[in-house]
Design a protein around this motif. Structure first.
Motif, short mmCIF file in Angstrom:
data_model
loop_
_atom_site.label_atom_id
_atom_site.label_comp_id
_atom_site.label_asym_id
_atom_site.label_seq_id
_atom_site.Cartn_x
_atom_site.Cartn_y
_atom_site.Cartn_z
N ARG A 194 0.83 -1.21 0.00
CA ARG A 194 0.00 0.00 0.00
C ARG A 194 0.86 1.26 0.00
O ARG A 194 0.54 2.25 -0.68
N GLU A 195 1.98 1.23 0.73
CA GLU A 195 2.87 2.38 0.74
C GLU A 195 3.47 2.63 -0.64
O GLU A 195 3.75 3.78 -1.01
N ALA A 196 3.62 1.54 -1.42
CA ALA A 196 4.11 1.69 -2.79
C ALA A 196 3.01 2.15 -3.74
O ALA A 196 3.28 2.40 -4.92
N GLY A 197 1.78 2.24 -3.23
CA GLY A 197 0.67 2.76 -4.02
C GLY A 197 -0.29 1.73 -4.56
O GLY A 197 -1.27 2.08 -5.21
N LEU A 198 -0.03 0.44 -4.30
CA LEU A 198 -0.89 -0.62 -4.81
C LEU A 198 -2.21 -0.68 -4.05
O LEU A 198 -2.29 -0.31 -2.88
N ASN A 199 -3.24 -1.17 -4.70
CA ASN A 199 -4.46 -1.56 -4.02
C ASN A 199 -4.18 -2.86 -3.27
O ASN A 199 -3.38 -3.69 -3.72
N THR A 200 -4.83 -3.05 -2.14
CA THR A 200 -4.55 -4.23 -1.32
C THR A 200 -5.85 -4.87 -0.84
O THR A 200 -6.88 -4.21 -0.71
N TYR A 201 -5.74 -6.18 -0.58
CA TYR A 201 -6.84 -6.94 0.02
C TYR A 201 -6.20 -8.01 0.91
O TYR A 201 -5.28 -8.72 0.48
N GLN A 202 -6.68 -8.11 2.14
CA GLN A 202 -6.15 -9.12 3.04
C GLN A 202 -7.06 -10.35 3.04
O GLN A 202 -8.26 -10.26 3.26
N ILE A 203 -6.44 -11.50 2.79
CA ILE A 203 -7.15 -12.78 2.85
C ILE A 203 -7.03 -13.32 4.27
O ILE A 203 -5.94 -13.59 4.75
N VAL A 204 -8.16 -13.45 4.96
CA VAL A 204 -8.18 -13.86 6.36
C VAL A 204 -8.85 -15.22 6.46
O VAL A 204 -10.07 -15.33 6.60
N ARG A 205 -8.06 -16.27 6.36
CA ARG A 205 -8.60 -17.63 6.37
C ARG A 205 -8.70 -18.22 7.77
O ARG A 205 -9.26 -19.30 7.95
N SER A 206 -8.15 -17.54 8.78
CA SER A 206 -8.24 -18.04 10.15
C SER A 206 -8.21 -16.87 11.12
O SER A 206 -7.82 -15.75 10.76
N ASP A 207 -8.59 -17.13 12.35
CA ASP A 207 -8.60 -16.10 13.39
C ASP A 207 -7.18 -15.71 13.81
O ASP A 207 -7.00 -14.72 14.54
N ASP A 208 -6.20 -16.48 13.39
CA ASP A 208 -4.82 -16.20 13.78
C ASP A 208 -4.20 -15.07 12.96
O ASP A 208 -3.12 -14.57 13.32
N VAL A 209 -4.82 -14.69 11.87
CA VAL A 209 -4.26 -13.67 10.99
C VAL A 209 -4.37 -12.29 11.65
O VAL A 209 -5.46 -11.87 12.04
N ARG A 210 -3.24 -11.61 11.77
CA ARG A 210 -3.24 -10.26 12.36
C ARG A 210 -3.73 -9.26 11.31
O ARG A 210 -3.16 -9.15 10.23
N GLN A 211 -4.78 -8.54 11.65
CA GLN A 211 -5.41 -7.64 10.68
C GLN A 211 -5.06 -6.19 10.94
O GLN A 211 -4.72 -5.80 12.07
N GLY A 212 -5.17 -5.38 9.89
CA GLY A 212 -4.94 -3.95 9.99
C GLY A 212 -6.11 -3.20 9.40
O GLY A 212 -7.27 -3.51 9.71
N SER A 213 -5.82 -2.24 8.53
CA SER A 213 -6.88 -1.39 7.97
C SER A 213 -7.18 -1.70 6.51
O SER A 213 -7.80 -0.89 5.82
N HIS A 214 -6.73 -2.85 6.03
CA HIS A 214 -6.97 -3.23 4.64
C HIS A 214 -8.34 -3.88 4.49
O HIS A 214 -8.85 -4.50 5.43
N PRO A 215 -8.94 -3.78 3.30
CA PRO A 215 -10.16 -4.56 3.05
C PRO A 215 -9.86 -6.04 3.26
O PRO A 215 -8.75 -6.50 2.97
N THR A 216 -10.84 -6.79 3.78
CA THR A 216 -10.60 -8.20 4.09
C THR A 216 -11.61 -9.10 3.40
O THR A 216 -12.72 -8.69 3.09
N ALA A 217 -11.18 -10.34 3.19
CA ALA A 217 -12.05 -11.38 2.62
C ALA A 217 -11.63 -12.71 3.22
O ALA A 217 -10.44 -12.94 3.46
#
Length: 226
Positions: A194-217
């Motif tokens: 994201r800092e490089a300017g790309l669009n981002t999406y976080q894939i969250v397949r388990s509760d162990d994934v540390r999340q931030g402010s990105h869109p999630t799926a």
């Protein structure tokens, strides 16, 4: 402007991390002693082992010492290009001999096919070598899906948490940042992309994934490109 290319992480995103750890890492650890003993004098392998010794700050290691060092790096999941390249060469033997198939989530395959058919250029970016990524998709448990990809990127372009790596990828594929979507489960990678300017999406397949402010799926079918 619209999304013209989608870059996917592998472990935890297209592929179950447990497969990486329990199958691929275990296989490379067990095969490493024989691989080094049989190939140490090969020019390409010798150069990789020189890189390993330079990174470790050690010289003139014997074969057993090299193997011990490399196995320790496997346990630590070192991102050093040299160990990842060596692992990829060992995995090639495993794939070609039919010892295992690469795991790829069915939802990832479904959407990758859909995105490719709609004109999106698909790439993968992993700490594993580009050749290892190609092998994973060619010999996957979902069939040969290697033809879906335009190419694969590895740490030769930079570490995945490094903003410059994503800028290097943009230069390689000749697209503007907002024309590219990056999918990963790893927060630090997504932040760098994201800092490089790309669009981002976080894939969250388990509760162990540390999340931030990105869109999630929870899987690829929930990813929205708009």
């Amino acid at each position: 402007m619209g999304i013209k290319a989608i870059i996917v992480d592998t472990a935890g995103t297209t592929t179950d991390f447990q497969f990486i750890k329990e199958v691929l890492f275990s296989y490379s650890e067990q095969a490493m002693p024989a691989f080094i003993a049989n190939n140490r004098n090969d020019f390409a392998i010798a150069n990789l082992l020189d890189d390993v010794q330079e990174l470790a700050g050690k010289k003139d290691l014997n074969t057993d010492e090299l193997v011990d060092l490399l196995v320790a790096w496997i346990h630590d999941d070192s991102k050093a290009t040299a160990i990842k390249t060596l692992q990829g060469l060992i995995w090639q033997q495993g794939y070609l001999s039919g010892d295992f198939k690469g795991h790829v989530y069915a939802d990832a395959v479904r959407m990758l096919k859909q995105w490719q058919s709609s004109g999106k250029r698909l790439y993968s970016f992993s700490s594993s070598s580009a050749d290892a990524q190609e092998l994973l998709f060619r010999h996957s448990d979902q069939g040969d899906i290697s033809g879906l990809f335009y190419g694969h990127f590895d740490t030769m372009l930079g570490q995945k948490n490094d903003v410059q790596a994503y800028k290097n990828i943009l230069n390689t594929i000749s697209l503007r940042p907002k024309q590219v979507l990056y999918l990963s489960d790893e927060l630090a990678e997504l932040n760098a992309a994201r800092e490089a300017g790309l669009n981002t999406y976080q894939i969250v397949r388990s509760d162990d994934v540390r999340q931030g402010s990105h869109p999630t799926a929870v899987d690829f079918t929930q990813v929205r490109q708009g």
